[in-house]
Design a protein around this motif. Structure first.
Motif, mmCIF file in Angstrom:
data_model
loop_
_atom_site.group_PDB
_atom_site.id
_atom_site.type_symbol
_atom_site.label_atom_id
_atom_site.label_comp_id
_atom_site.label_asym_id
_atom_site.label_seq_id
_atom_site.Cartn_x
_atom_site.Cartn_y
_atom_site.Cartn_z
ATOM 1 N N ILE A 1 38.283 34.275 33.171
ATOM 2 C CA ILE A 1 39.473 35.113 33.340
ATOM 3 C C ILE A 1 40.469 34.460 34.285
ATOM 4 C CG2 ILE A 1 40.267 37.329 34.275
ATOM 5 C CD1 ILE A 1 37.606 38.516 33.165
ATOM 6 N N ARG A 2 39.977 33.812 35.325
ATOM 7 C CA ARG A 2 40.872 33.143 36.273
ATOM 8 C C ARG A 2 41.711 32.077 35.581
ATOM 9 N NH1 ARG A 2 37.197 31.983 39.702
ATOM 10 N NH2 ARG A 2 36.844 29.793 39.240
ATOM 11 N N THR A 3 41.101 31.286 34.708
ATOM 12 C CA THR A 3 41.850 30.260 33.978
ATOM 13 C C THR A 3 42.818 30.891 32.975
ATOM 14 O OG1 THR A 3 40.199 28.516 34.230
ATOM 15 C CG2 THR A 3 41.612 28.387 32.294
ATOM 16 N N LEU A 4 42.380 31.931 32.290
ATOM 17 C CA LEU A 4 43.268 32.587 31.323
ATOM 18 C C LEU A 4 44.520 33.111 32.003
ATOM 19 C CD1 LEU A 4 40.650 34.577 29.196
ATOM 20 C CD2 LEU A 4 41.772 32.419 28.596
ATOM 21 N N LYS A 5 44.375 33.695 33.174
ATOM 22 C CA LYS A 5 45.546 34.197 33.893
ATOM 23 C C LYS A 5 46.490 33.056 34.243
ATOM 24 C CE LYS A 5 43.542 38.386 35.896
ATOM 25 N NZ LYS A 5 44.491 39.303 35.222
ATOM 26 N N ARG A 6 45.935 31.939 34.683
ATOM 27 C CA ARG A 6 46.787 30.802 35.032
ATOM 28 C C ARG A 6 47.509 30.265 33.810
ATOM 29 N NH1 ARG A 6 46.118 25.662 34.757
ATOM 30 N NH2 ARG A 6 43.859 25.770 34.367
ATOM 31 N N MET A 7 46.884 30.358 32.638
ATOM 32 C CA MET A 7 47.502 29.878 31.401
ATOM 33 C C MET A 7 48.469 30.901 30.790
ATOM 34 S SD MET A 7 44.164 28.161 29.549
ATOM 35 C CE MET A 7 45.094 27.549 28.125
ATOM 36 N N GLY A 8 48.536 32.096 31.374
ATOM 37 C CA GLY A 8 49.394 33.128 30.814
ATOM 38 C C GLY A 8 48.826 33.781 29.577
ATOM 39 N N ILE A 9 47.503 33.773 29.465
ATOM 40 C CA ILE A 9 46.809 34.353 28.311
ATOM 41 C C ILE A 9 46.139 35.654 28.734
ATOM 42 C CG2 ILE A 9 44.921 34.008 26.671
ATOM 43 C CD1 ILE A 9 45.538 31.048 26.695
ATOM 44 N N GLY A 10 46.286 36.699 27.935
ATOM 45 C CA GLY A 10 45.665 37.978 28.231
ATOM 46 C C GLY A 10 44.150 37.908 28.161
ATOM 47 N N SER A 11 43.484 38.778 28.924
ATOM 48 C CA SER A 11 42.019 38.762 28.983
ATOM 49 C C SER A 11 41.469 40.155 28.749
ATOM 50 C CB SER A 11 41.533 38.240 30.342
ATOM 51 O OG SER A 11 42.073 39.021 31.403
ATOM 52 N N VAL A 12 40.363 40.208 28.024
ATOM 53 C CA VAL A 12 39.646 41.446 27.754
ATOM 54 C C VAL A 12 38.205 41.267 28.205
ATOM 55 C CG1 VAL A 12 38.910 43.112 25.997
ATOM 56 C CG2 VAL A 12 41.114 41.939 25.764
ATOM 57 N N PRO B 1 43.593 50.420 30.828
ATOM 58 C CA PRO B 1 44.839 49.919 30.235
ATOM 59 C C PRO B 1 45.147 48.496 30.668
ATOM 60 C CG PRO B 1 45.123 52.136 31.100
ATOM 61 C CD PRO B 1 43.785 51.662 31.566
ATOM 62 N N ARG B 2 45.722 47.757 29.750
ATOM 63 C CA ARG B 2 46.150 46.399 30.024
ATOM 64 C C ARG B 2 47.357 46.425 30.957
ATOM 65 N NH1 ARG B 2 47.711 42.808 24.985
ATOM 66 N NH2 ARG B 2 45.582 43.383 24.468
ATOM 67 N N THR B 3 47.408 45.483 31.882
ATOM 68 C CA THR B 3 48.503 45.453 32.843
ATOM 69 C C THR B 3 49.479 44.323 32.570
ATOM 70 O OG1 THR B 3 47.171 44.087 34.344
ATOM 71 C CG2 THR B 3 47.051 46.477 34.618
ATOM 72 N N SER B 4 49.163 43.455 31.618
ATOM 73 C CA SER B 4 50.084 42.368 31.310
ATOM 74 C C SER B 4 49.958 42.026 29.831
ATOM 75 C CB SER B 4 49.774 41.131 32.165
ATOM 76 O OG SER B 4 48.504 40.624 31.842
ATOM 77 N N HIS B 5 50.974 41.351 29.309
ATOM 78 C CA HIS B 5 50.983 40.954 27.912
ATOM 79 C C HIS B 5 51.179 39.445 27.842
ATOM 80 C CE1 HIS B 5 51.214 45.155 26.550
ATOM 81 N NE2 HIS B 5 51.962 45.331 27.630
ATOM 82 N N SER B 6 50.676 38.845 26.785
ATOM 83 C CA SER B 6 50.787 37.408 26.631
ATOM 84 C C SER B 6 50.740 37.080 25.146
ATOM 85 C CB SER B 6 49.632 36.708 27.377
ATOM 86 O OG SER B 6 48.400 37.150 26.879
ATOM 87 N N PRO B 7 51.176 35.884 24.778
ATOM 88 C CA PRO B 7 51.195 35.537 23.351
ATOM 89 C C PRO B 7 49.822 35.447 22.739
ATOM 90 C CG PRO B 7 51.751 33.646 24.724
ATOM 91 C CD PRO B 7 51.751 34.840 25.625
#
Length: 708
Positions: free
Chosen positions: A27-38, A5-11
């Motif tokens: 993934i590290r950069t996506l998290k910093r940008m507030g973007i969800g990762s799969v 399951p996803r633990t966070s949501h983002s636009p």
């Protein structure tokens, strides 16, 4: 598909179609940008670090299954796909499949991937834009040159030549040809390997550059017509045409040469309508003599993706004076339609950065791939480490052997190299042999220190080999570590003082002998006893083989992961771990790991190199591709007994002597660990001088007919 399951949501949400260190990096950069990762994963990677780092993880059958990855993106609700590097990152069909499914592909358009993916087409495209290219000629797809035409074209170009598959990379199928007599056979071999590796036997033939330097330029292009370069990276330290160490900037280029090469890279990117982050690779030659060396460079290829070595550019690029840049973030923003936030006039460079690739390979055995459990992992704290492994994981032969990258920055090249040596000394992975110690020796090479690099340096002027003898302090530490097992509270088998074989006896201590063996090293008998004169806990006397007794102390950390030993006046701390599967004990220090195990003191030892018992073993973990012999077959020394593949590399395992096959332990398709028995060969026994010849044993006159 199984999901986490996803633990966070983002636009926005990005599916990362990759694994290992690059997936974690993205993934590290996506998290910093507030973007969800799969993340996606195969069964073998179900618990891999990249699956745990992402917001959502989906199972796929394979990383090359473009249909399954597009389906996973749609199921997850992702709006974008980042391919990383390798796998599908330069697959135009995958880029089109993403676009057809309404997904944003974080990379260039499919047309640019196609234009740069074929070496012949790429060379023609950039040459039309004024980019310098090497002299040579090319075959047309499906129309190989006959022998006469090939020899004629080669004579016009001039020797030496380099044959390259038009459709591939990574060094596969490349052949150097120095004389006409070698050309026809080399071309036939190159076509066969190109067809097997890439499905296309078309060859590109170019003038071979002597002592070439591999220099590449990072470019960025947005969808608004802006293209910039971020300077160059020196990638000349290679083995088997694959990079080992990279640095930025190159120690060769002047500011004017950097501007010229950067301009050529920008022209190459514009010539194919490129967008996103890409790399234009050049072969460079520097003239020798007095004064400033003159530089000539020629287009090699364009990588239409992020490169493994992109961190060194990130470390040295300064935008409007502020050092540091995130290329993954810029890739994503360009894919979202944003213009570049800076122009070429805003780009400068500060200091120097070096990257070392940590491979699961044994550099002292011809860079053979290795593998095994990650029993313990210690990474340097004073350097950037982009890693794809974690303690408790497994290094298998299913994927590329690169495990991690260590990156250091310094105000100048000498300081960056000094920090790299310290960082590699602090990197220890137990359970799997790595190339870390080799990297330290390579970076201390006089030519490397002087910046006198070439792509053939490791092959033609290698660093000093590792010492053939295992350091005495390692044997001493291993014996002391075993001795601690026998102490009260240790791992000894009994609490009965008279049943514990630690050398204790009434009236004074006695020696406890330990026979210790490490792969490809002689065994050592190490005797340990309590040092009664010292009167301190953990104080011992140690004798390695027949040497003099040496005072030593030993203690373990509370969690058992560290062993601190003072021996011969020097104190060293070792990482330690036990492999329950093999019973071997691992120690590591200074970037080097040793696996040692205890044997009975009177044990007979197997000689790994000579295979005196006739059992031929796998030199690496991998998959058996072929076993071209059968029981009862006579073989000669050097006859291939089995072919094992691991991490994109095939290795033919030869017979160590003339003899007869008496056993075959594996079949094609079997997965084998390192040192697994493959084939048993009974050697030819010398007959007494007056004995009649045995007709079942091949003689020199009949050997050819017995050869497989």
């Amino acid at each position: 598909m199984t999901t986490t399951p996803r633990t966070s949501h983002s636009p926005a949400t990005v599916l990362v179609a990759n694994r290992g260190e690059i997936a974690l990096r993205i993934i590290r950069t996506l998290k910093r940008m507030g973007i969800g990762s799969v993340a996606v994963h195969t069964d073998a990677d179900a618990g891999a670090p990249h699956t745990l780092a992402a917001d959502l993880a989906l199972r796929v059958d394979g990383y090359l299954d473009s249909g399954a990855i597009v389906a996973a993106a749609l199921e997850s609700g992702a709006s974008m796909v980042h391919p990383g590097y390798g796998f599908l990152s330069e697959n135009a069909g995958f880029a089109r499949a993403c676009a057809g499914a309404g997904l944003v592909f974080v990379g260039p358009p499919a047309s640019a991937i196609e234009a740069m993916g074929d070496k012949i087409r790429a060379k023609d495209t950039v040459a039309a834009a004024g980019v310098p290219v090497l002299g040579g000629f090319a075959e047309k797809p499906g129309q190989p040159l006959d022998d006469d035409a090939l020899l004629h074209a080669a004579a016009e170009t001039g020797y030496p030549l380099l044959l390259k598959p038009s459709a591939g990379g990574g060094g596969k199928g490349m052949r150097a040809v120095h004389a006409p007599d070698d050309l026809v056979a080399a071309a036939a071999a190159a076509r066969r390997e190109a067809l097997a590796s890439f499905g296309d036997s078309t060859l590109l033939v170019e003038r071979l550059v002597r002592r070439p330097r591999h220099i590449e330029v990072q470019v960025l292009a947005d969808g608004h017509g802006n293209v910039v370069h971020l300077g160059e990276r020196e990638c000349s330290l290679q083995r088997r045409h694959q990079k080992v160490v990279e640095e930025a900037p190159s120690p060769l280029l002047t500011a004017a040469q950097r501007e010229a090469m950067g301009g050529a890279a920008v022209a190459a990117a514009r010539s194919c309508g490129y967008t996103g982050a890409g790399t234009v690779e050049f072969i460079a030659e520097a003239s020798r003599g007095d004064g400033e060396p003159e530089l000539s460079f020629s287009f090699l290829e364009m990588n239409t993706r992020l490169q493994v070595e992109h961190p060194v550019t990130e470390e040295v690029v300064a935008i409007r004076g502020g050092r540091g840049i995130d290329l993954v973030e810029l890739q994503v923003r360009i894919a979202l339609g944003d213009p570049l936030p800076f122009g070429q006039e805003d780009v400068s460079w500060q200091g120097h950065a070096v990257e070392s690739r940590i491979y699961a390979e044994d550099a002292d055995r011809g860079f053979l791939p290795t593998g095994g459990p990650v029993l313990a992992l210690s990474e340097p704290s004073g350097a950037r480490v982009d890693s794809g492994v974690a303690a408790g994981g497994e290094v298998t032969s299913a994927f590329d052997p690169m495990l991690a990258k260590v990156i250091t920055w310094g105000p100048d090249r000498a300081e960056a190299l000094r920090r790299m040596d310290a960082a590699l000394g602090a990197y220890v992975l137990l359970g799997c042999v790595t190339n870390t110690a080799f990297l330290r020796r390579l970076l201390r090479h006089p030519r490397v220190a002087a910046g006198d690099l070439s792509t053939d340096l490791i092959e033609t002027d290698p660093p000093e080999p590792a010492s053939g003898a295992l350091p005495e302090h390692v044997y001493a530490a291993a014996a002391l570590d075993h001795q601690l097992d026998l102490e009260p509270g240790g791992a000894g088998p009994s609490a009965d003082r008279f049943a514990t074989p630690d050398g204790w006896r009434m009236g004074g201590p006695a020696w406890t002998p330990w026979r210790l063996r490490a792969p490809r090293h002689d065994s050592a008998v190490v005797r340990v006893r309590r040092d009664g004169a010292a009167g301190a806990p953990g104080a011992y006397l140690v004798r390695v083989d027949d040497g003099a007794p040496v005072a030593a102390t030993a203690r373990r950390s509370a969690d058992g992961s560290r062993l601190t030993v003072t021996h011969a006046g020097r104190t060293r701390t070792y990482a330690r771990a036990d492999d329950p599967a093999t019973g071997h004990r691992w120690l590591g220090a200074g970037g080097t790991a040793w696996t040692l195990h205890e044997e009975p003191v009177a044990a007979a030892l197997r000689d790994d190199d000579a295979a005196v018992d006739g059992t031929v073993r796998s030199p690496m973990p991998g998959t058996v591709l072929a076993v071209p012999v059968k029981v009862g077959q006579a073989v000669l020394a050097g006859t291939t007994l089995a072919v094992v593949e691991a991490m994109k590399m095939e290795h033919s395992v030869p017979s160590p002597f003339d003899g007869t096959v008496t056993g075959v332990a594996v079949r094609p398709g079997a997965s084998v660990p390192m040192d697994a028995p493959l084939v048993t060969v009974e050697p030819v026994r010398a007959e007494p001088a007056d004995a009649p010849p045995d007709p079942s044993v091949p003689t020199p006159a009949t050997r050819e007919e017995h050869t497989p």
